[in-house]
Design a protein around this motif. Structure first.
Motif, PDB file in Angstrom:
ATOM      1  N   UNK A   6      11.645   5.141  -0.422  1.00 49.86           N
ATOM      2  CA  UNK A   6      12.262   5.480  -1.784  1.00 49.86           C
ATOM      3  C   UNK A   6      12.018   4.679  -2.864  1.00 49.86           C
ATOM      4  N   UNK A   7      10.666   4.118  -2.948  1.00 53.64           N
ATOM      5  CA  UNK A   7      10.361   3.342  -4.017  1.00 53.64           C
ATOM      6  C   UNK A   7       9.775   4.294  -5.057  1.00 53.64           C
ATOM      7  N   UNK A   8      10.249   4.144  -6.329  1.00 55.04           N
ATOM      8  CA  UNK A   8       9.634   4.819  -7.503  1.00 55.04           C
ATOM      9  C   UNK A   8       8.351   4.285  -7.992  1.00 55.04           C
ATOM     10  N   UNK A   9       7.621   5.202  -8.598  1.00 53.18           N
ATOM     11  CA  UNK A   9       6.360   4.975  -9.328  1.00 53.18           C
ATOM     12  C   UNK A   9       6.402   5.035 -10.735  1.00 53.18           C
ATOM     13  N   UNK A  52       0.826  -1.248   0.190  1.00 54.56           N
ATOM     14  CA  UNK A  52       0.021  -0.229  -0.114  1.00 54.56           C
ATOM     15  C   UNK A  52       0.956   1.468   0.002  1.00 54.56           C
ATOM     16  N   UNK A  53       0.660   1.982  -0.958  1.00 54.34           N
ATOM     17  CA  UNK A  53       1.266   3.357  -1.082  1.00 54.34           C
ATOM     18  C   UNK A  53       0.797   4.286   0.159  1.00 54.34           C
ATOM     19  N   UNK A  54       1.695   5.057   0.604  1.00 56.40           N
ATOM     20  CA  UNK A  54       1.172   5.977   1.782  1.00 56.40           C
ATOM     21  C   UNK A  54       0.778   7.278   1.268  1.00 56.40           C
ATOM     22  N   UNK A  55       1.347   8.215   0.492  1.00 54.51           N
ATOM     23  CA  UNK A  55       0.774   9.481   0.215  1.00 54.51           C
ATOM     24  C   UNK A  55      -0.095   9.516  -0.828  1.00 54.51           C
ATOM     25  N   UNK A  56      -1.217  10.015  -0.527  1.00 53.82           N
ATOM     26  CA  UNK A  56      -2.447  10.099  -1.602  1.00 53.82           C
ATOM     27  C   UNK A  56      -3.290   8.623  -1.628  1.00 53.82           C
ATOM     28  N   UNK A  57      -2.861   7.567  -0.871  1.00 48.75           N
ATOM     29  CA  UNK A  57      -3.553   6.498  -1.020  1.00 48.75           C
ATOM     30  C   UNK A  57      -3.977   6.123   0.509  1.00 48.75           C
ATOM     31  N   UNK A  58      -3.070   6.209   1.188  1.00 50.73           N
ATOM     32  CA  UNK A  58      -3.219   5.714   2.716  1.00 50.73           C
ATOM     33  C   UNK A  58      -3.680   6.935   3.519  1.00 50.73           C
ATOM     34  N   UNK A  61      -0.710  -9.684   5.356  1.00 54.00           N
ATOM     35  CA  UNK A  61       0.381  -8.937   5.733  1.00 54.00           C
ATOM     36  C   UNK A  61       0.347  -7.522   4.940  1.00 54.00           C
ATOM     37  N   UNK A  62       0.684  -6.432   5.765  1.00 51.14           N
ATOM     38  CA  UNK A  62       0.756  -5.061   5.184  1.00 51.14           C
ATOM     39  C   UNK A  62       2.127  -4.560   5.041  1.00 51.14           C
ATOM     40  N   UNK A  63       2.255  -4.081   3.760  1.00 50.36           N
ATOM     41  CA  UNK A  63       3.779  -3.577   3.409  1.00 50.36           C
ATOM     42  C   UNK A  63       3.472  -2.266   2.761  1.00 50.36           C
ATOM     43  N   UNK A  64       3.862  -1.026   3.544  1.00 44.95           N
ATOM     44  CA  UNK A  64       3.676   0.257   2.993  1.00 44.95           C
ATOM     45  C   UNK A  64       4.964   0.639   2.115  1.00 44.95           C
ATOM     46  N   UNK A  65       4.465   1.252   1.042  1.00 48.81           N
ATOM     47  CA  UNK A  65       5.452   1.569   0.192  1.00 48.81           C
ATOM     48  C   UNK A  65       5.291   3.197  -0.060  1.00 48.81           C
ATOM     49  N   UNK A  66       6.563   3.789  -0.188  1.00 48.57           N
ATOM     50  CA  UNK A  66       6.612   5.479  -0.399  1.00 48.57           C
ATOM     51  C   UNK A  66       7.621   5.809  -1.032  1.00 48.57           C
TER      52      UNK A  66
END
Length: 121
Positions: A79-82, A6-12, A37-42
């Motif tokens: 630091x995960x790109x989109x 789950x992305x953090x900004x604009x999503x969570x 399992x929850x893994x946040x990406x940002x």
């Protein structure tokens, strides 16, 4: 059980804040209760180190509050790109919600769909 990235900004959280979007807490709690399992990406990375919202310290405080106040513990990938691309031989579902908008899907229902698709011939 499924793993949610789950992305953090604009999503969570609403972009530019560490405030959960409406309905997110309930969905996260349901997913945790169902043993997902929850893994946040940002994208929050080194260039934001001292930013008052996107910095590592405020991000960690926010995530600690989710864990301590609500039992939502998750890994975080910084630091995960989109765009983000998932390749998985045992099923995957991708959702692209509108930024800062309510989700039109349910995390636990997505997990059920993905699990059924993974075992389909």
């Amino acid at each position: 059980m499924a793993a949610f990235f789950l992305d953090i900004d604009g999503t969570l959280v609403k972009h530019g804040t560490n405030e959960l979007m409406p309905g997110r807490l309930e969905q996260l709690k349901a997913a945790i209760a169902a043993k997902h399992q929850i893994i946040f990406t940002t994208r929050r990375g080194p260039e934001f180190m001292h930013h008052p919202v996107y910095g590592r310290a405020p991000t960690e405080r926010f995530l600690r509050s989710l864990a301590l106040d609500h039992g939502i513990e998750a890994q975080v990938l910084y630091d995960i790109q989109s765009p983000r691309i998932v390749v998985n031989d045992e099923g995957a579902v991708a959702m692209v919600p509108e930024t800062n908008e309510p989700w039109k899907f349910d995390l636990c229902l997505l997990a059920e769909i993905a699990q059924k698709e993974a075992v389909a011939p």
